[in-house]
Motif scaffolding. Structure first.
Motif, PDB file in Angstrom:
ATOM      1  N   ARG A 170       0.842  -1.204   0.000  1.00 43.14           N
ATOM      2  CA  ARG A 170       0.000   0.000   0.000  1.00 43.14           C
ATOM      3  C   ARG A 170       0.880   1.258   0.000  1.00 43.14           C
ATOM      4  O   ARG A 170       0.607   2.223  -0.721  1.00 43.14           O
ATOM      5  N   ARG A 171       1.960   1.219   0.799  1.00 45.13           N
ATOM      6  CA  ARG A 171       2.874   2.369   0.849  1.00 45.13           C
ATOM      7  C   ARG A 171       3.572   2.568  -0.497  1.00 45.13           C
ATOM      8  O   ARG A 171       3.754   3.691  -0.968  1.00 45.13           O
ATOM      9  N   TRP A 172       3.982   1.466  -1.090  1.00 44.75           N
ATOM     10  CA  TRP A 172       4.677   1.531  -2.386  1.00 44.75           C
ATOM     11  C   TRP A 172       3.742   2.064  -3.467  1.00 44.75           C
ATOM     12  O   TRP A 172       4.094   2.959  -4.235  1.00 44.75           O
ATOM     13  N   ARG A 173       2.519   1.543  -3.505  1.00 43.73           N
ATOM     14  CA  ARG A 173       1.558   1.966  -4.530  1.00 43.73           C
ATOM     15  C   ARG A 173       1.157   3.424  -4.323  1.00 43.73           C
ATOM     16  O   ARG A 173       1.001   4.164  -5.287  1.00 43.73           O
ATOM     17  N   ASN A 174       0.966   3.793  -3.056  1.00 45.59           N
ATOM     18  CA  ASN A 174       0.544   5.151  -2.725  1.00 45.59           C
ATOM     19  C   ASN A 174      -0.580   5.632  -3.646  1.00 45.59           C
ATOM     20  O   ASN A 174      -0.445   6.647  -4.346  1.00 45.59           O
TER      21      ASN A 174
ATOM     22  N   GLY B 272       7.046   6.699  -4.011  1.00 47.40           N
ATOM     23  CA  GLY B 272       7.993   6.445  -2.925  1.00 47.40           C
ATOM     24  C   GLY B 272       7.762   7.293  -1.696  1.00 47.40           C
ATOM     25  O   GLY B 272       8.470   7.151  -0.689  1.00 47.40           O
ATOM     26  N   ASN B 273       6.769   8.192  -1.729  1.00 47.69           N
ATOM     27  CA  ASN B 273       6.604   9.140  -0.624  1.00 47.69           C
ATOM     28  C   ASN B 273       6.199   8.502   0.691  1.00 47.69           C
ATOM     29  O   ASN B 273       6.428   9.064   1.749  1.00 47.69           O
ATOM     30  N   MET B 274       5.546   7.342   0.634  1.00 49.87           N
ATOM     31  CA  MET B 274       5.074   6.713   1.875  1.00 49.87           C
ATOM     32  C   MET B 274       6.033   5.640   2.393  1.00 49.87           C
ATOM     33  O   MET B 274       5.817   5.077   3.462  1.00 49.87           O
ATOM     34  N   LEU B 275       7.084   5.340   1.639  1.00 42.79           N
ATOM     35  CA  LEU B 275       8.022   4.297   2.064  1.00 42.79           C
ATOM     36  C   LEU B 275       9.008   4.846   3.090  1.00 42.79           C
ATOM     37  O   LEU B 275       9.427   6.000   2.998  1.00 42.79           O
TER      38      LEU B 275
ATOM     39  N   GLN C  20      12.813   0.762   4.002  1.00 39.00           N
ATOM     40  CA  GLN C  20      12.147   0.077   2.888  1.00 39.00           C
ATOM     41  C   GLN C  20      12.778   0.458   1.558  1.00 39.00           C
ATOM     42  O   GLN C  20      12.985  -0.392   0.681  1.00 39.00           O
ATOM     43  N   LYS C  21      13.110   1.729   1.397  1.00 46.44           N
ATOM     44  CA  LYS C  21      13.747   2.185   0.147  1.00 46.44           C
ATOM     45  C   LYS C  21      15.125   1.548  -0.023  1.00 46.44           C
ATOM     46  O   LYS C  21      15.512   1.157  -1.126  1.00 46.44           O
ATOM     47  N   ALA C  22      15.859   1.458   1.090  1.00 45.12           N
ATOM     48  CA  ALA C  22      17.212   0.882   1.026  1.00 45.12           C
ATOM     49  C   ALA C  22      17.155  -0.595   0.633  1.00 45.12           C
ATOM     50  O   ALA C  22      17.934  -1.063  -0.199  1.00 45.12           O
ATOM     51  N   LEU C  23      16.219  -1.325   1.247  1.00 45.80           N
ATOM     52  CA  LEU C  23      16.075  -2.746   0.921  1.00 45.80           C
ATOM     53  C   LEU C  23      15.669  -2.917  -0.538  1.00 45.80           C
ATOM     54  O   LEU C  23      16.243  -3.734  -1.271  1.00 45.80           O
TER      55      LEU C  23
END
Length: 566
Positions: A424-428, A434-437, A441-444
């Protein structure tokens, strides 16, 4: 579509969960309360994002219509008895109509097949291939096809239930016995479920008393084996079930899909696959068949006789890597895992997560998704065979929700209406910005994206030779064979030195590269090569000599893929 030198990178997605935006799902909620993702949520933007991760294929899990507690009677879909449906949404492996798409997945329910056909078109437009489930061993207890083609008979329509087994029957029966499940057969319904005579249960239970741990919501299909009389085969004439299942395979292949993931394929006799797969491939030569098989003694049988393209590597590489990641096993076991395959390692599907297994980030597995990065590099890069990841794995989805029928077990539910936080965060809301990640999560994600895209950018990974360095590094002076693993990949003049560190501490390693590796891979000896780490982008000087160890430092829970142009 690209040439066949691609290494398949399969993105498995549980279709009904992907697009659900509800961030306040309730325990055991119904479709109205909790919502449900749709095929339409796989927009061109979403598919391009999945492609960007490195995927070549999407396995849309749960496409075919299955038993559910949701009432679709107004669309002429018969209801299922709730006591024999797992969860409000139901299991995608309790198929109710082999010729239809699950109504949960459609925005326009009467047009659900058209929506699926459009999904296939969109997926292909984004240069991704489509895999769906084929569930051959069992069906929902109240199987009924509303959509099967004219002139075909319902499964079981011509059975003679007076026989426990007959090669002409589609099901196995317990004659003169009513079904008496060892649990409440009423559930939320006004009346208890009735089945007379009882049919055998999907997990080879040939009595009328399935319990809560059985696949009680399913019935076993009869492929001509008399299990109760010494597993005697009756394959001549061709059993009726074979013909019906071939028709179903051809029906879906005709929808322009690119592959089938065949559920519990080893519970269906290999003779059926040997007969059916070549007939499907005669009409659709490039279609893939992937088998869920857990018995290594049957691997070669299902590959060479059964004509499967790939098999799950669950009891080999997956179990081995899981054990090492959790610090319960030695990295030397990776060598044993591929050697035990005896030459079929290029035909195995590697993975660290799927819908059956616990999430890496769950409390039941590693608790921390970064601990599995060394395992990701090994399973993705050690051979030319396919790699699969499960949606949300790339963001460290913990799978620790208590959704309903599926309790808090470290798995993402396949039975309930639910929404996945990381997805859900990724799809936003479909923006994928990327605003909700979180930063973590972004690093992984960036590590997953790098490793998975390298699989097809680097010919040494997608097509090259493999050389395991472990035998030359046992009891190494600066190398712990239990927590580090090293191997080479080579294609023409490109050499990759791949080293991973399952330990939490950074290590300065000294790696022996034996004379045999230089000869086998035809590597020129050189005291100084310029090498580039394809994961970090950093360069370093390393020596490649058979009589002197190669110095490489690797951070904790990490790895390097050092590329050298010889």
């Amino acid at each position: 579509m690209k040439d066949n030198h691609n290494k398949p990178i399969i993105y498995q997605v549980f279709t009904r969960l992907f697009g659900n935006n509800n961030n306040h799902c309730i325990y055991n909620g119904n479709i109205t309360e909790n919502g449900c993702g749709k095929m339409a949520d796989f927009t061109i933007k979403a598919l391009n994002e999945i492609k960007k991760l490195g995927a070549t294929h999407i396995w849309y899990t749960g496409i075919i219509e299955h038993a559910t507690q949701t009432d679709y009677r107004r669309y002429n879909i018969r209801p299922d008895h709730p006591a024999f449906v797992k969860g409000k949404a139901g299991s995608p492996y309790a198929i109710k109509d082999y010729y239809d798409v699950d109504p949960d997945l459609a925005k326009d329910i009467p047009g659900r097949m058209k929506e699926f056909e459009n999904l296939v078109l969109r997926t292909h437009r984004c240069d991704l291939k489509v895999i769906i489930d084929f569930v051959p061993n069992h069906v929902a207890r109240q199987y009924h096809s509303d959509s099967q083609p004219d002139g075909t008979a319902q499964l079981g329509a011509n059975d003679d239930p007076a026989y426990a087994f007959s090669p002409y029957n589609n099901f196995y029966y317990i004659p003169n016995s009513e079904l008496h499940a060892q649990f409440d057969m009423k559930g939320a319904a006004a009346e208890a479920y009735k089945e007379y005579p009882a049919k055998a249960t999907g997990n080879n239970r040939f009595d009328a008393y399935p319990n809560i741990n059985d696949w009680y919501e399913t019935v076993k299909l009869n492929y001509g084996i008399d299990y109760q009389n010494g597993n005697t085969p009756h394959f001549n004439p061709i059993p009726d079930t074979w013909t019906k299942m071939l028709d179903i395979l051809l029906f879906w292949a005709g929808k322009n899909i690119d592959g089938f993931r065949c559920d519990m394929a080893e519970m269906v006799p290999v003779e059926f696959w040997e007969w059916a797969i070549p007939q499907v491939k005669a009409q659709y030569p490039s279609i893939l068949f992937i088998a869920e098989v857990y018995n290594p003694a049957e691997y070669k049988n299902y590959l060479f006789r059964g004509k499967f393209d790939y098999l799950y590597d669950k009891v080999g590489l997956y179990d081995t890597l899981r054990s090492i990641i959790c610090n319960n096993g030695s990295a030397t076991a990776i060598t044993h895992a591929w050697q035990n395959l005896g030459g079929i390692e290029k035909r195995m599907l590697n993975f660290l997560e799927n819908h059956d297994e616990q999430r890496i980030a769950s409390d039941f597995f590693a608790g921390n998704p970064f601990k599995a990065i060394p395992g990701l590099i090994v399973s993705a890069c050690m051979n030319t065979n396919p790699m699969m990841i499960y949606f949300g794995q790339e963001f460290g989805e913990p799978g620790m929700d208590n959704e309903g029928f599926s309790g808090r077990d470290g798995r993402t539910t396949i039975f309930d209406y639910w929404s996945i936080d990381t997805i859900r965060r990724w799809r936003n809301g479909g923006k994928f910005d990327g605003n909700m990640l979180t930063d973590e999560q972004k690093a992984l994600y960036s590590i997953y994206q790098r490793v998975l895209t390298l699989c097809n950018e680097e010919k040494a990974i997608s097509q090259g030779d493999f050389f395991d360095l472990m035998y030359a590094n046992i009891n190494g002076w600066r190398f712990n064979e239990h927590r580090q693993y090293a191997f080479l990949r080579k294609y023409e003049n490109e050499l990759l030195i791949i080293v991973v560190n399952f330990d939490h501490m950074s290590m300065d390693l000294a790696i022996n590269i034996p004379t045999h590796a230089f000869n086998f891979l035809q590597i020129p000896q050189n005291p100084q090569y310029r090498a580039k780490d394809l994961i970090s982008g950093e360069e370093e000087d390393i020596s490649l000599l058979p009589y002197k160890a190669t110095d490489i430092s690797v951070k904790g829970y990490s790895g390097k893929i050092l590329k050298i142009i010889l």
